[in-house]
Design an enzyme around this catalytic site. Sequence first.
Site, short mmCIF file in Angstrom:
data_model
loop_
_atom_site.label_atom_id
_atom_site.label_comp_id
_atom_site.label_asym_id
_atom_site.label_seq_id
_atom_site.Cartn_x
_atom_site.Cartn_y
_atom_site.Cartn_z
CG ASN A 113 -1.70 1.24 1.41
OD1 ASN A 113 -1.83 2.03 0.48
ND2 ASN A 113 -2.23 1.44 2.61
CD1 TRP A 114 3.62 1.22 -2.78
CD2 TRP A 114 3.94 2.59 -4.51
NE1 TRP A 114 4.58 0.66 -3.58
CE2 TRP A 114 4.80 1.49 -4.65
CE3 TRP A 114 3.96 3.59 -5.48
CZ2 TRP A 114 5.68 1.35 -5.73
CZ3 TRP A 114 4.83 3.46 -6.57
CH2 TRP A 114 5.67 2.35 -6.68
CE LYS A 115 0.40 3.42 4.79
NZ LYS A 115 0.27 3.56 6.23
CG HIS B 187 -5.61 1.84 5.32
ND1 HIS B 187 -5.16 2.77 6.22
CD2 HIS B 187 -4.58 1.00 5.09
CE1 HIS B 187 -3.89 2.50 6.52
NE2 HIS B 187 -3.51 1.42 5.85
CD GLU C 225 -2.68 5.46 6.86
OE1 GLU C 225 -2.68 5.47 5.61
OE2 GLU C 225 -1.75 4.97 7.53
CD GLU D 129 -3.29 -2.63 7.48
OE1 GLU D 129 -2.18 -2.87 6.99
OE2 GLU D 129 -3.91 -1.59 7.23
N GLY E 18 2.77 2.19 10.59
CA GLY E 18 3.73 3.26 10.39
C GLY E 18 4.51 3.65 11.64
CB SER F 137 5.42 -1.82 11.83
OG SER F 137 5.05 -0.48 12.06
N GLY G 266 2.91 -1.30 4.18
CA GLY G 266 2.93 0.12 3.84
C GLY G 266 4.33 0.57 3.48
N GLY G 267 5.00 1.20 4.44
CA GLY G 267 6.30 1.83 4.19
C GLY G 267 7.32 0.95 3.48
C1 PEP Z 1 -0.58 0.04 5.89
O1 PEP Z 1 -0.63 1.17 5.47
O2 PEP Z 1 -1.50 -0.72 5.59
C2 PEP Z 1 0.55 -0.37 6.71
C3 PEP Z 1 0.50 -1.55 7.27
O3 PEP Z 1 1.59 0.51 6.85
P1 PEP Z 1 3.04 0.20 7.49
O4 PEP Z 1 3.51 -1.12 6.93
O5 PEP Z 1 3.90 1.34 7.03
O6 PEP Z 1 2.87 0.13 8.96
#
Ligand code: PEP
Length: 248
Positions: free
Chosen positions: A8-10, A94, A96, A164, A170, A209, A230-231
């Site tokens: 997920n590049w957000k 999500h 966010e 999640e 993050g 994470s 994500g990241g």
């Molecule tokens: C996400 O955005 O779904 C996520 C899990 O982010 P991260 O891996 O950066 O915690």
Amino acid sequence: MRPLVAGNWKMNGLRASLDVSRDVCSALARGDVSADVMIAPPATLLMAMVGVCAGSNVSVAGQDCHTAKSGAHTGDIAAEMLRDAGATAVIVGHSERRTDHGETSALVHDKAAAGHRAGLMAIICIGETQAERHAGQTLAVVASQLAASLPPSCDARNTVIAYEPVWAIGTGLTPTVDDVREVHGAIRRDLETRFGSAGSAMRILYGGSVKPENARSLMSVAHVNGALVGGASLKAQDFLDIIAVCET
Ligand code: PEP
């Protein structure tokens, strides 16, 4: 069960970032891949990424969709538009989106149904906040989000659940392996109660994470059928390292 690793590049990535997806596609083209791999770029890069990934093992997803097929909804994107652009899946609910845009589980339910209507796989996200975890409400929160966010159209082919924990996204923090086992086991039981054999076959991803360093222990837990990343999905090598762990 074949794992799914979804990046997920957000709200990250300009056209130059397509090189990351190019690198992922070419690395995966060198061998047999025993996991499904997906990237959800920002909407501006979606069509171009579909072109980059054409003929590869990597599919492309949207990060959100509207519930309607079309209409006066400035700034929104219909599931049918994602499908038309070449996406095969859409992330809905999500945290966010739930936090930044006040999305409720009822809305997430309708977005998942819209994804199904358009022929997309819906990746439905659920997870507790830190306050809810500290209050001992994790299982109750996850169960109620699950009950309210999944439309009747869900089956094992068109639906993936992503657990999640909001506090792990993050932050570099992750739940313990025992905590992940407890929550994924509870999600599996709820899915089986509601959807029967389809519930046994639905993939449940862990997200929050996930990094190359912790992926092995997280992915070894029962009923963890892949990762939402994500990241670490913004760097081709980190993403590839996580995919390699999920394959084993
Ligand atoms: C996400 O955005 O779904 C996520 C899990 O982010 P991260 O891996 O950066 O915690």
